[in-house]
Scaffold this active site. Structure first.
Site, PDB file in Angstrom:
ATOM      1  N   SER A 273       0.826  -1.198   0.000  1.00 28.31           N
ATOM      2  CA  SER A 273       0.000   0.000   0.000  1.00 28.31           C
ATOM      3  C   SER A 273       0.857   1.244   0.000  1.00 28.31           C
ATOM      4  CB  SER A 273      -0.909  -0.004   1.218  1.00 28.31           C
ATOM      5  OG  SER A 273      -0.130   0.234   2.383  1.00 28.31           O
ATOM      6  N   LYS A 274       0.251   2.299  -0.502  1.00 26.57           N
ATOM      7  CA  LYS A 274       0.953   3.581  -0.536  1.00 26.57           C
ATOM      8  C   LYS A 274       1.296   4.009   0.875  1.00 26.57           C
ATOM      9  CE  LYS A 274      -2.492   4.466  -3.673  1.00 26.57           C
ATOM     10  NZ  LYS A 274      -3.557   5.227  -4.303  1.00 26.57           N
ATOM     11  N   ARG A 275       0.334   3.780   1.739  1.00 23.78           N
ATOM     12  CA  ARG A 275       0.474   4.270   3.093  1.00 23.78           C
ATOM     13  C   ARG A 275       1.667   3.645   3.812  1.00 23.78           C
ATOM     14  NH1 ARG A 275      -3.315   3.628   8.018  1.00 23.78           N
ATOM     15  NH2 ARG A 275      -2.028   4.764   9.496  1.00 23.78           N
ATOM     16  N   GLY A 278       5.124   3.688   0.904  1.00 19.41           N
ATOM     17  CA  GLY A 278       5.604   4.900   0.261  1.00 19.41           C
ATOM     18  C   GLY A 278       5.874   4.683  -1.213  1.00 19.41           C
TER      19      GLY A 278
END
Length: 509
Positions: A273-275, A278
């Site tokens: 995930s992006k969260r 990064g």
RNA sequence: GCCGCUAUCGUCUAGGGGUUAGGACGGAUGGUUCUCAGCCAUCAAACCGGGGUUCGAAUCCCCGUAGCGGUACCA
């Protein structure tokens, strides 16, 4: 193998669901523009695209930007460039338009509003005036009571007095879907079929109190409106499917076929995930680092999909030809950068030197190493000398910097090992370098063969280890102890440059 | 907590009742060589556990266990 080909001819999943029952396959990628496209999103896009291409269908890019608080134009464009780089061109949607425009959900509000009105009027949806605090309480209580759902539908039958009171208090309602009390059947092309117990189904919010509709509503409406035949998306959406089916049923909409593909995981087995990861997982980052589109596609395709027990390398055209939902696995796949690197070097090495040079030039340029005076043939010779040493295109920079500038350091480790930690060894190295300098100055022509012959003659006649002489010279000319054939380096650098660098190295010693 | 999904080497996977459980990445060792990379050769490495069904289970069924996903007025 026989069975497999039979199966795909029969157009069935292992569970016997038929995969395609339509003349025109229409699939979509529906990202929310709340960040960059990451590896997992790229794979969803790829699977959709391959599926469309395989069946000669259409690939649609819809932008699910109903979360106005988090959506940005910037990430929308990041997504476009990532998809464009990968070559996953879309037939409709995004910035392209098409017969079912608009493709940005934020511009389709009136469509959703009409459907919501219909749901409200038919009694399949209702207003809910619960405050966030109340909902929090209900949830906590439900949890304490070990109930299977966290909202009890208490606003289904609000008295008109209660409604008046809430309105007077200034409360803004949300709209909730009224879930049926009969089981919902979900057919999934990858996971198989199942019936969902209505006791676990919850009346979800389909319109926020600010009037903006939510994903579960907009998604299934647009899928129907845009004539989407197959929804191929990550398994994180599996639990949304019954809700969406219920909404479609209440609205009398066509229901697409679903295929939930397993998640792409990090090395700890968690969803990418992006969260949490990064831009380490951002597709654009890989482009910037010098990964090839072909490698990326090949790599990502094999995350969850396989063809047989032999083939690892698939050209894009082969992926299109061979991709089959029936051969997508059910369990998550870990993103293994090592395998991507291997594929990338494979695809880089498959380019001929001229193509490879073109590919690498931008990477020299960003480092400011090129100053227009280099002629292309010389650059090609450098790339040729580097040979199969590139894992990414960006690797060209550290590996060839010394060709363009003598502003390099002598690596401590190399110096220690090959130039010598003792006074005695340093003197010896210095002597070898002096001699080599003289030889290279005197050599009649500066081509690989002549230089090689001269140096071997020197080492062999003076009983000097070839390695010792070569490494001494290599470090002097490049600052490091590894790299392409030294004779290539010497001739590529040219006599003047070599004779300039040798005394400098001796002085350093 | 609740709901759901999943389970073969470290990783990606092949496998559809009978296989020495195959391949690839990564790892290790040796060879080639001016170094590194590469290339070649070799090696180590897996069926989550327990019950069934069956002459026979990685494969079918059940029960565990574990991991993950969801559980929002995100998507």
């Amino acid at each position: 193998m026989g069975k497999d080909s039979e199966r795909s001819k029969m157009n069935e999943t292992p569970d016997g669901l038929s995969i395609v029952e339509t003349d025109e396959v229409r699939v979509r990628m529906a990202p929310s523009p709340t960040g960059f496209l990451h590896i997992g999103g790229a794979r969803t896009a790829l699977f959709n695209w391959l599926f469309a291409k395989h069946y000669n269908g259409k690939f649609i890019l819809r932008i699910d930007d109903t979360d106005t608080a988090r959506s940005t134009d910037e990430s929308m464009h990041e997504i476009y460039t990532a998809l464009e780089w990968l070559g996953l061109e879309w037939d409709e949607g995004g910035n392209k338009g098409g017969p079912y425009a608009p493709y940005l959900q934020s511009e389709r509000k009136s469509i959703y509003d009409a459907h919501v009105t219909q749901l409200l009027e038919s009694g399949n949806a209702y207003h809910c005036y619960c405050t966030p605090e109340e909902l929090e309480e209900i949830r906590a209580q439900a949890r304490a009571d070990k109930l299977p759902r966290s909202y009890d539908g208490r606003s289904r039958n609000l008295s008109s007095e209660a409604v008046k009171r809430f309105i007077a208090e200034g409360r803004k309602p949300t709209v909730r879907i009224k879930m049926p009390d009969t089981p919902i059947r979900v057919d999934d092309l990858i996971l198989g079929s199942r019936n969902i117990d209505p006791a676990t189904l919850e009346d979800e919010v389909i319109v926020r109190s600010n009037g903006m509709p939510n994903y579960n509503l907009t998604s299934i409406i647009d899928d129907a409106e845009m004539r989407i035949t197959h929804v191929i998306r990550g398994t994180e959406h599996l639990n949304n499917t019954p809700t969406q089916i219920a909404i479609a049923n209440a609205l009398g909409l066509e229901i697409p076929k679903f295929a939930h593909i397993p998640l792409v995981l990090d090395s700890n087995g968690r969803k990418l995930s992006k969260r949490h990861h990064g831009d380490l997982v951002a597709v654009n980052r890989y482009r910037e680092q010098g990964y090839l589109r072909e490698a990326m596609l090949n790599f990502v395709a094999r995350l969850g999909w396989s063809y047989d027990d032999k083939q690892e390398i698939f050209a894009v055209s082969e992926l299109i030809e061979k991709f089959d939902l029936a051969r997508v696995g059910k369990s998550g796949s870990v993103f293994d950068i090592k395998k991507l690197e291997w594929l990338n070097s494979h695809y880089i090495n498959r380019l001929d030197v001229s193509e490879r040079t073109d590919a690498v030039i931008p990477f020299w340029e960003v480092e400011g190493l090129l100053n227009q005076t280099e002629d292309r043939d010389w650059l090609i010779r450098i790339v040729e000398a580097v040979g199969e040493r590139l894992t990414t295109l960006q690797d060209i920079v550290p590996q060839t910097r010394y060709f363009f500038t003598d502003d390099y350091e002598f690596e401590t480790k190399a110096v220690k090992k090959w130039w010598g930690g003792s006074e005695e060894k340093r003197e010896k190295t210095s002597e070898i370098l002096t001699n080599l300098g003289q030889i290279l100055e005197a050599v009649p022509s500066f081509d690989v063969e002549t230089v090689e012959t001269a140096i071997w003659k020197y080492t062999d006649e003076n009983d000097i280890k070839r390695v010792a002489a070569m490494q001494a010279l290599r470090i002097a000319l490049t600052g490091t102890s590894f790299g392409p054939s030294l004779f290539d380096i010497v001739t590529l650098l040219g006599r003047d440059e070599v004779l300039k660098r040798i005394p400098r190295a001796i002085a350093y010693l």
